[in-house]
Design an enzyme around this catalytic site. Structure first.
Site, PDB file in Angstrom:
ATOM      1  N   ALA A 105       0.837  -1.205   0.000  1.00 28.17           N
ATOM      2  CA  ALA A 105       0.000   0.000   0.000  1.00 28.17           C
ATOM      3  C   ALA A 105       0.871   1.255   0.000  1.00 28.17           C
ATOM      4  O   ALA A 105       0.538   2.257  -0.614  1.00 28.17           O
ATOM      5  CB  ALA A 105      -0.925  -0.011   1.219  1.00 28.17           C
ATOM      6  N   GLY A 157      -7.758   4.977  -6.242  1.00 30.59           N
ATOM      7  CA  GLY A 157      -8.553   3.787  -6.594  1.00 30.59           C
ATOM      8  C   GLY A 157     -10.046   3.957  -6.332  1.00 30.59           C
ATOM      9  O   GLY A 157     -10.450   4.670  -5.403  1.00 30.59           O
ATOM     10  N   CYS A 160     -10.815   2.705  -2.962  1.00 25.86           N
ATOM     11  CA  CYS A 160      -9.781   3.085  -2.005  1.00 25.86           C
ATOM     12  C   CYS A 160     -10.317   4.193  -1.113  1.00 25.86           C
ATOM     13  O   CYS A 160     -10.955   5.127  -1.591  1.00 25.86           O
ATOM     14  CB  CYS A 160      -8.576   3.568  -2.808  1.00 25.86           C
ATOM     15  N   THR A 162      -8.138   5.613   1.275  1.00 28.74           N
ATOM     16  CA  THR A 162      -6.934   6.153   1.919  1.00 28.74           C
ATOM     17  C   THR A 162      -7.030   7.669   2.130  1.00 28.74           C
ATOM     18  O   THR A 162      -6.702   8.185   3.197  1.00 28.74           O
ATOM     19  CB  THR A 162      -5.680   5.814   1.082  1.00 28.74           C
ATOM     20  N   SER A 262      -9.068   0.010   7.984  1.00 27.02           N
ATOM     21  CA  SER A 262      -9.287  -0.608   6.676  1.00 27.02           C
ATOM     22  C   SER A 262      -9.365   0.542   5.670  1.00 27.02           C
ATOM     23  O   SER A 262     -10.058   1.524   5.884  1.00 27.02           O
ATOM     24  CB  SER A 262     -10.567  -1.427   6.688  1.00 27.02           C
ATOM     25  N   THR A 289      -9.164   8.170 -29.505  1.00 26.08           N
ATOM     26  CA  THR A 289      -8.329   9.249 -28.938  1.00 26.08           C
ATOM     27  C   THR A 289      -7.153   9.515 -29.863  1.00 26.08           C
ATOM     28  O   THR A 289      -6.842  10.664 -30.190  1.00 26.08           O
ATOM     29  CB  THR A 289      -7.737   8.833 -27.568  1.00 26.08           C
ATOM     30  N   THR A 291      -6.799   8.880 -32.963  1.00 22.69           N
ATOM     31  CA  THR A 291      -7.224   9.497 -34.218  1.00 22.69           C
ATOM     32  C   THR A 291      -7.457  10.997 -34.037  1.00 22.69           C
ATOM     33  O   THR A 291      -7.006  11.810 -34.832  1.00 22.69           O
ATOM     34  CB  THR A 291      -8.523   8.825 -34.726  1.00 22.69           C
TER      35      THR A 291
HETATM   36  P1  5GP Z   1      -9.377   1.366  -9.789  1.00 22.40           P
HETATM   37  O1  5GP Z   1      -9.002   0.977 -11.184  1.00 22.40           O
HETATM   38  O2  5GP Z   1     -10.458   0.480  -9.233  1.00 22.40           O
HETATM   39  O3  5GP Z   1      -9.709   2.832  -9.674  1.00 22.40           O
HETATM   40  O4  5GP Z   1      -8.079   1.168  -8.880  1.00 22.40           O
HETATM   41  C1  5GP Z   1      -7.442  -0.073  -8.743  1.00 22.40           C
HETATM   42  C2  5GP Z   1      -6.288   0.080  -7.776  1.00 22.40           C
HETATM   43  O5  5GP Z   1      -6.759   0.468  -6.471  1.00 22.40           O
HETATM   44  C3  5GP Z   1      -5.507  -1.176  -7.482  1.00 22.40           C
HETATM   45  O6  5GP Z   1      -4.650  -1.558  -8.521  1.00 22.40           O
HETATM   46  C4  5GP Z   1      -4.779  -0.801  -6.197  1.00 22.40           C
HETATM   47  O7  5GP Z   1      -3.610  -0.052  -6.443  1.00 22.40           O
HETATM   48  C5  5GP Z   1      -5.785   0.085  -5.500  1.00 22.40           C
HETATM   49  N1  5GP Z   1      -6.458  -0.639  -4.408  1.00 22.40           N
HETATM   50  C6  5GP Z   1      -7.025  -1.861  -4.446  1.00 22.40           C
HETATM   51  N2  5GP Z   1      -7.559  -2.186  -3.244  1.00 22.40           N
HETATM   52  C7  5GP Z   1      -7.309  -1.154  -2.430  1.00 22.40           C
HETATM   53  C8  5GP Z   1      -7.589  -0.902  -1.039  1.00 22.40           C
HETATM   54  O8  5GP Z   1      -8.228  -1.685  -0.333  1.00 22.40           O
HETATM   55  N3  5GP Z   1      -7.133   0.271  -0.533  1.00 22.40           N
HETATM   56  C9  5GP Z   1      -6.446   1.168  -1.298  1.00 22.40           C
HETATM   57  N4  5GP Z   1      -6.003   2.282  -0.729  1.00 22.40           N
HETATM   58  N5  5GP Z   1      -6.187   0.974  -2.624  1.00 22.40           N
HETATM   59  C10 5GP Z   1      -6.606  -0.172  -3.167  1.00 22.40           C
END
Ligand code: 5GP
Length: 319
Positions: A105, A157, A160, A162, A262, A289, A291
């Site tokens: 992470a 994400g 995500c 965070t 989490s 894009t 093109t």
């Molecule tokens: P998405 O394409 O869904 O916007 O982003 C995918 C990416 O989100 C993943 O490749 C990974 O880097 C990130 N990701 C996946 N699960 C989690 C999570 O539980 N927490 C966070 N912070 N990022 C995640």
């Protein structure tokens, strides 16, 4: 338009291996980074970072049934000993796998840098993807420590949390623009990881300088994803969740550790059927894009891209 070439060929700095394919990667999440997904992706020369929760036996079965897919997959690992042991056993048992995806992470730790160095020493000829980070200095440090392709993205994400839980994150477009320059200066490569929700976003990531684009949410909800189809109020949905969500933690680690919030959510995404249609939609968008901006190849896209800052005032004028 159908003549636009989306295939790229790269030679990696540390592994010295050569890659040819359409540089879109399915994220190493246990919902989307599945063997079933890899089979379809490989047909389009697209890539799958297989999630780290498959057993060695499951890997062996996959390799025996689909040897043609192995050049388009990576085996994933965190930075713990149990993960590394499993990764080692998979790579020793299945030599055609040439890619390793080292995913934590937060790539900003001495432990992770040391870990990348030790994996490079163990596997001198494998191509190593490593991350996640969002700044040029850390991209450089990981490349100099033996990684070939740096995964860029903290906070963007779709599942995500965070940024909400911790206030930590970096605007993805800026991260990609800055990290691409740092990587390319060292003949390294980057993956823009997270934050794309439509084909136009994928095009923007490539336009910003990403060599690869990794997608989770855009590939969620398909037949090739793990999990059942659920009927909800007459609609079909599938579960999609972050790899550090409660759902993933309960499934793989017996619950979220108390000291650690989490940082992922669980969502129900509409059931979308076969992923083939989504792939065609993404590739069609990308070709279009190219093109529009006059790029005959994906390779030329970043040289033909200009980003314009749209202020609130602008967006009112344009909308
Ligand atoms: P998405 O394409 O869904 O916007 O982003 C995918 C990416 O989100 C993943 O490749 C990974 O880097 C990130 N990701 C996946 N699960 C989690 C999570 O539980 N927490 C966070 N912070 N990022 C995640």
């Amino acid at each position: 338009m159908s003549h636009v070439d989306l295939t790229r060929t790269f030679t990696f700095r540390n592994s010295k291996q050569t890659y040819t394919g359409i540089p879109i990667i399915v994220a190493n999440m246990d919902t989307v980074g599945t063997f079933e997904m890899a089979v379809v992706m490989a047909k389009h020369a697209m890539f799958t970072a297989i999630h780290k929760h498959y057993s060695l036996e499951e890997w062996k079965l996959f390799a025996a049934n689909h040897p043609e897919c192995l050049e388009h997959v990576a085996a994933s690992s965190g930075s713990g000993k149990a993960d590394l042991d499993k990764l080692t056993s998979i790579l020793e048992a299945i030599p055609p796998i040439r890619y390793i995806c080292l995913d934590v992470a937060n790539g900003y730790s001495e432990h992770f840098v040391t870990f990348v160095k030790s994996v490079r020493a163990l596997f001198p000829n494998h191509t190593i993807m490593a991350g996640n980070v969002v700044t040029g200095e850390m991209v450089e440090e990981l490349i100099l420590s033996g990684a070939d392709i740096i995964k860029v993205g903290i906070g963007p994400g779709s599942v995500c949390t965070t940024r909400i839980k911790t206030g930590v994150g970096y605007p993805q477009l800026s991260a990609v623009i800055e990290c691409a320059d740092s990587a390319h200066g060292l003949k390294g490569h980057i993956i823009s990881d997270g934050g794309c929700s439509c084909p136009g976003d994928v095009a923007k990531a490539f336009g910003a300088g990403a060599d690869f684009v990794m997608l989770g949410g855009m590939f969620a909800g398909h037949d090739q994803c793990a999990g059942e189809i659920i009927e909800k109020n007459g609609k079909k949905v599938k579960l999609f969740y972050g790899m550090s969500s409660d759902t993933a933690m309960k499934k793989h680690a017996g619950g979220v550790a108390e000291y650690r919030a989490s940082e992922g959510r669980t969502v129900e995404v509409p059931y979308k059927g076969d992923v083939e249609l989504t792939i065609l939609d993404i590739l069609g968008g990308l070709r279009s894009t190219c093109t529009y901006v006059g790029a005959a190849k994906l390779k030329e896209l970043s040289r033909r891209t200009t980003f314009i800052r749209v202020t609130q005032q602008h967006s009112q004028v344009f909308s």
